[in-house]
Design an enzyme around this catalytic site. Structure first.
Site, PDB file in Angstrom:
ATOM      1  N   HIS A   1      -4.805   5.158  -2.592  1.00 23.64           N
ATOM      2  CA  HIS A   1      -5.999   5.996  -2.727  1.00 23.64           C
ATOM      3  C   HIS A   1      -5.570   7.369  -3.225  1.00 23.64           C
ATOM      4  O   HIS A   1      -4.560   7.891  -2.773  1.00 23.64           O
ATOM      5  CB  HIS A   1      -6.712   6.158  -1.378  1.00 23.64           C
ATOM      6  CG  HIS A   1      -7.306   4.896  -0.863  1.00 23.64           C
ATOM      7  ND1 HIS A   1      -6.598   3.991  -0.114  1.00 23.64           N
ATOM      8  CD2 HIS A   1      -8.556   4.397  -0.995  1.00 23.64           C
ATOM      9  CE1 HIS A   1      -7.379   2.982   0.193  1.00 23.64           C
ATOM     10  NE2 HIS A   1      -8.582   3.199  -0.323  1.00 23.64           N
TER      11      HIS A   1
ATOM     12  N   TYR B   1       0.844  -1.187   0.000  1.00 28.69           N
ATOM     13  CA  TYR B   1       0.000   0.000   0.000  1.00 28.69           C
ATOM     14  C   TYR B   1       0.884   1.242   0.000  1.00 28.69           C
ATOM     15  O   TYR B   1       1.733   1.404   0.884  1.00 28.69           O
ATOM     16  CB  TYR B   1      -0.928   0.009   1.215  1.00 28.69           C
ATOM     17  CG  TYR B   1      -1.817   1.224   1.246  1.00 28.69           C
ATOM     18  CD1 TYR B   1      -2.819   1.384   0.286  1.00 28.69           C
ATOM     19  CD2 TYR B   1      -1.653   2.221   2.188  1.00 28.69           C
ATOM     20  CE1 TYR B   1      -3.633   2.510   0.288  1.00 28.69           C
ATOM     21  CE2 TYR B   1      -2.460   3.350   2.198  1.00 28.69           C
ATOM     22  CZ  TYR B   1      -3.444   3.481   1.238  1.00 28.69           C
ATOM     23  OH  TYR B   1      -4.249   4.599   1.232  1.00 28.69           O
TER      24      TYR B   1
END
Length: 183
Positions: free
Chosen positions: A138, A99
């Site tokens: 994101h 991530y």
């Protein structure tokens, strides 16, 4: 036929940008995150991002071995101007997802390849790990420049997560992801 003046100017600007990136590449280097430079990273993040990260975020980055392999500081002529910070998320067995928590470059050093090189460092490191099954992040809805940057690097748009960001005007985020091969 001679190209129209506006078109010539755009082509010249593009060539200038390419030349600048080529010259700048020789001055870009990387380093790891340590307890000695973590405060510099905190200052960079305060300048670059609209959100504040917790003390735990910085403590984990400077102490957890699982972050060090995939987190880098970017230097331009020995001045820290950017960083990428990632964490491993365990999956089944030895597999993991990566991530991208943050990637940022100080405004005067953008568009010369620092962010691109930081991302490539992570993609190369992930490519060396056969058990890395995905890299994702994101991006705030409306940050089209960031979405385009990741798409140019092989990331694919996924779902929109409603209210992902707590204290921003635009709270929704787009998930972008990349599966192997990473390079």
């Amino acid at each position: 036929a001679t190209p129209e003046p506006g078109r010539r100017a755009r082509r010249a600007a593009h060539m200038d940008q390419a030349g600048l990136k080529e010259r700048a590449a020789k001055l870009i280097s990387f380093g790891g995150i340590t307890d000695k430079n973590i405060e510099q990273l905190r200052k960079l993040n305060l300048t670059v991002f609209p959100v504040r990260y917790s003390d735990k975020f910085y403590t984990d980055l400077s102490t957890a071995d699982t972050h060090k392999e995939f987190s880098h500081l970017g230097y331009f002529s020995d001045i820290m101007v950017g960083a990428i910070c990632c964490r491993q998320e365990p999956q089944e067995g030895t597999q993991f997802k990566l991530y991208i928590m943050t990637i940022g470059v100080l405004a005067p050093y953008r568009r010369i390849g620092v962010g691109q090189q930081l991302l490539l460092e992570v993609l190369k490191a992930a490519a060396e790990k056969s058990d890395c099954v995905e890299i994702y992040l994101h991006v705030q809805v409306g940050n089209d420049e960031a979405v385009e940057f990741y798409e140019k690097n092989g990331f694919v748009r996924g779902e929109v997560v409603k209210d992902y960001y707590q204290r921003l005007d635009v709270c929704d985020a787009i998930v972008l992801s990349k599966k192997p091969p990473f390079t």
